[in-house]
Design a protein around this motif. Structure first.
Motif: not given
Lengths: 435, 293
Positions: A353-354, A356-358
């Motif tokens: 998830e992180l 993807r966010e980055q």
């Protein structure tokens, strides 16, 4: 003068105290080069983040050598706290009751926060027993994908976005490539891992009985079922027609693909670093193809790589340090960085998830395919992973039998039947040794 | 009456052979005894438990057709390695023995490959014969020969023989050259004056006088082919394709270190020990009779 002496004494006292208080944790791994540097970096970050423990990482050779070093050290009573073991050594470690302390136990004893459900199902499944307890900590995991040389497709008059989801479609493309005079339409790395182990999981058929060895040592190979035979038969025909070029048992084919000689290449998702740095053509990564007429396909693929095992016989203080270090390695920031640096899968949902966010997946298209491939469906008994004794050797047998198919000496059915017979003998011996 | 030299006392001779006996005991008898003991068990890798199986390991091995086939593979492999490395070394030594300009450089160059470790030699040859990017493969391709040792067992065998023999040629060359140079020139010159040609001189004088060297090299090279070629095979073929290059010692490694099957590995070591022991006895009993010292 007095002041200096007392200052000196104070420094000495402090130094002595911190040295005594810092518990040393030994960590043996199998990484060299860039991966070795990245591991060292993780260890340094951990050591700098707290002052109770010091992790000392040592390189002990390749995967097999590291496992052997761990075993020899255990026999001599000098075992490290943490040992990196590749996925095929999982059964050996799991059967070694009294030599290994399961990760869930280490975490519980240390009172560390630990949620097994935070890990990606298909990664966790590989290292979890049938009761859902995690035995080792996933560390570097990858899964096979299809690498495509788009320039080669275009040169052969094929649309570079041609659908390659199924092996039927791949077959058509191989024929077109061959007819246009292409020398090496398809090659592969790690044939047993990709074309039998993952093929089985991806089509939700067993590779071995007893839930692929998870449910007991009395397991037998089941790799000669209709789906596997069909696949190997087709590959064998492609080899005869010069559409599939066999380069070797490991990742020898990678050099041919990166040099632009081969158009399609089945290889680990962790091949990303090498391909992106060497390939002088437009490449794309696609999901591993499946047979469209097979029921249950595509399931999820399974992993390769290694996990971290905690060895028995250490002090409570050391186990607390181990728990802290393993928790640190699983933290989203550290995992996301590892995933982006190496091309290995993120082992936790939070790290994916992180990432993807980055915006990493947007900047590096295709790097999320492996993650999607592994997480789109919940793993079944056939796609959790493999836990077979003597598996390194069984892979050797499979390699030999597949070579007989590629060279036209044996039919797919004969070769796979023979692989089963020979492999089962090794499984019986493993069962006997660990009775 | 026969005159015999007898050393008085027991302690001095014992003391003199003690270091050798100690080394043999620690590095040979102890491990060999361990291997015999272990071959009767199926232990788990971590040494936590052992199952006594008697001769079960041997039965299991000898019922495996691949293991039986590996005896023939080993015989072919070691014969070829010995013949190629000794034959070429003798040929080169005969050439280097003649008085030619720059023979020093020539000799040095011939000795170089011996300094290369077997595994490195393996990697070197593997690259030259790589099926896709190998230099020699490319030239063979130009000549219309499609080299593929990855799938062709005969070619794989040929390649590991060449790679194993290559480094060994230097070693054999050194001994042959020393042997040749210790043959008195006068004998050869006398034969030449009597009208014997090069080939006759070589067959009737040089080779018989060289026989102690040849015998020594024969024993040493067979032992080399049996045991030390492991690194070459591991790097080039890993025993494949289809076990066509799996010699006995390679299987000991594969079962013991890769498979962690220590019982089978120990049993194979015992068998290998017996084979090499028998071979050495045969050599000293039959071949050595033909040697003139």
């Amino acid at each position: 003068m007095k002041l200096r002496i007392s200052a000196l004494a104070l420094t000495a006292a402090l130094a002595g105290q911190s040295a005594a208080a810092q518990t040393e944790i030994e960590f043996w791994h199998a990484f060299t080069g860039r991966l070795g540097e990245l591991v060292a970096e993780q260890v340094e970050t951990f050591n700098a983040s707290q002052d109770e423990y010091t992790v000392t990482a040592s390189h002990k050779g390749n995967y097999s050598e590291t496992l052997n070093a761990g075993i020899a050290a255990f026999r001599a009573g000098e075992q490290p706290d943490i040992l990196m073991v590749f996925e095929v050594g999982t059964a050996t470690m799991m059967a070694a009751e009294g030599a290994v302390k399961p990760v869930y136990e280490v975490m519980a004893d240390a009172g560390a926060e630990f949620d097994p459900d935070a890990y990606i199902g298909a990664v966790k499944g590989y290292y979890t027993d049938t009761e859902g307890k995690m035995l080792s900590l996933p560390f570097n995991s990858s899964t096979p994908v299809l690498w495509v040389n788009e320039d080669a497709l275009e040169a052969a008059g094929i649309d570079r976005d041609v659908d390659l989801s199924t092996w039927e479609q791949v077959g058509d493309v191989l024929t077109a490539l061959k007819e246009s005079g292409h020398d090496c339409p398809l090659t592969t790395a790690w044939q047993s891992w990709i074309h039998l182990e993952n093929l089985s999981a991806y089509h939700d058929v067993p590779f071995a009985t007893q839930e692929n060895g998870f449910a007991g040592l009395d397991t037998e190979l089941a790799l000669n079922g209709p789906v596997q035979v069909k696949h190997i038969e087709t590959m064998g025909q492609w080899a005869q027609d010069g559409k599939f070029i066999y380069a070797g048992r490991r990742n020898e084919g990678g050099a041919n693909f990166r040099a632009g000689e081969c158009a399609l290449f089945t290889e680990s998702s962790a091949g990303y670093a090498g391909i992106s740095s060497e390939a002088e053509f437009d490449f794309a990564v696609r999901p591993l193809p499946y047979w469209s007429d097979a029921e249950g396909a595509p399931q999820n693929t399974i992993i390769g790589g290694a996990s971290l095992w905690v060895m028995e016989g250490q002090s409570d203080a050391e186990y607390e340090g181990v728990a802290a270090f393993l928790n640190f390695l699983s933290s989203p920031e550290i995992q996301a960085k590892w995933h982006q640096d190496t091309g290995y899968l993120p082992i936790t949902e939070a790290a994916a998830e992180l990432t993807r966010e980055q915006g990493f997946y947007d900047e590096n298209p295709g790097t999320d395919i492996a993650v999607i491939q592994m997480t789109s469906k919940a793993p079944t008994a056939n796609s959790k992973g493999l836990r077979l004794g003597s598996f390194d050797q069984i892979r050797g047998i499979i390699d030999e039998e597949l070579e007989a198919v590629w060279s036209g000496d044996k039919s797919a059915q004969e070769a796979l039947d023979s692989a089963k017979t020979r492999g089962d003998q090794l499984l019986r011996r493993f069962e006997q040794a660990n009775r | 009456m026969e005159k015999r030299v007898i050393f008085k006392g027991v302690w001095l001779p014992l003391l003199l052979i003690a270091p050798q006996m100690l080394i043999t005991a620690v590095f040979f008898f102890y491990p060999a005894g361990q291997a015999v003991w272990q071959s009767l068990f199926i232990p788990d890798p971590f040494g936590l438990s052992m199952q006594y199986v008697g001769l079960g390991n041997f039965e299991y091995l000898l019922s495996d057709p691949y293991y039986r086939a590996s005896f023939l593979t080993t015989a072919i492999f070691s014969t070829l390695v010995t013949l190629v490395s000794m034959g070429l070394a003798l040929y080169l030594a005969v050439l280097a023995d003649r008085l030619i300009k720059g023979s020093g450089t020539y000799r040095t160059l011939l000795i170089w490959p011996y300094a290369v470790a077997p595994a490195v030699a393996g990697v070197l040859w593997m690259f030259m014969f790589n099926t896709r990017v190998g230099v020699i493969t490319w030239y063979l391709g130009q000549l219309g020969y499609d080299w593929n040792h990855v799938l062709n067992g005969t070619e794989a065998m040929g390649l590991v023989v060449i790679a194993s023999a290559w480094g060994r040629i230097s070693y054999n060359f050194l001994f042959f050259l020393a042997g040749l140079q210790s043959i008195p020139r006068s004998v050869i010159e006398a034969a030449a004056i009597d009208g014997a040609g090069f080939w006759t001189r070589f067959r009737t004088i040089v080779f018989p006088l060289l026989s102690p060297t040849t015998f020594f090299l024969l024993v040493v090279n067979i032992v080399y082919a049996f045991f030390e070629t492991f690194g070459v095979i591991h790097t080039i073929t890993a025993g494949g394709p289809q076990q066509s290059t799996t010699i006995l010692v390679y299987k000991v490694y594969a079962d013991g270190f890769v498979g962690q099957d220590l019982g089978s590995s120990a049993a194979q070591s015992v068998i290998l020990l017996l084979v090499v022991g028998a071979l050495t006895v045969l050599q000293f009993k039959y071949v050595e009779r033909k040697v003139h010292y």
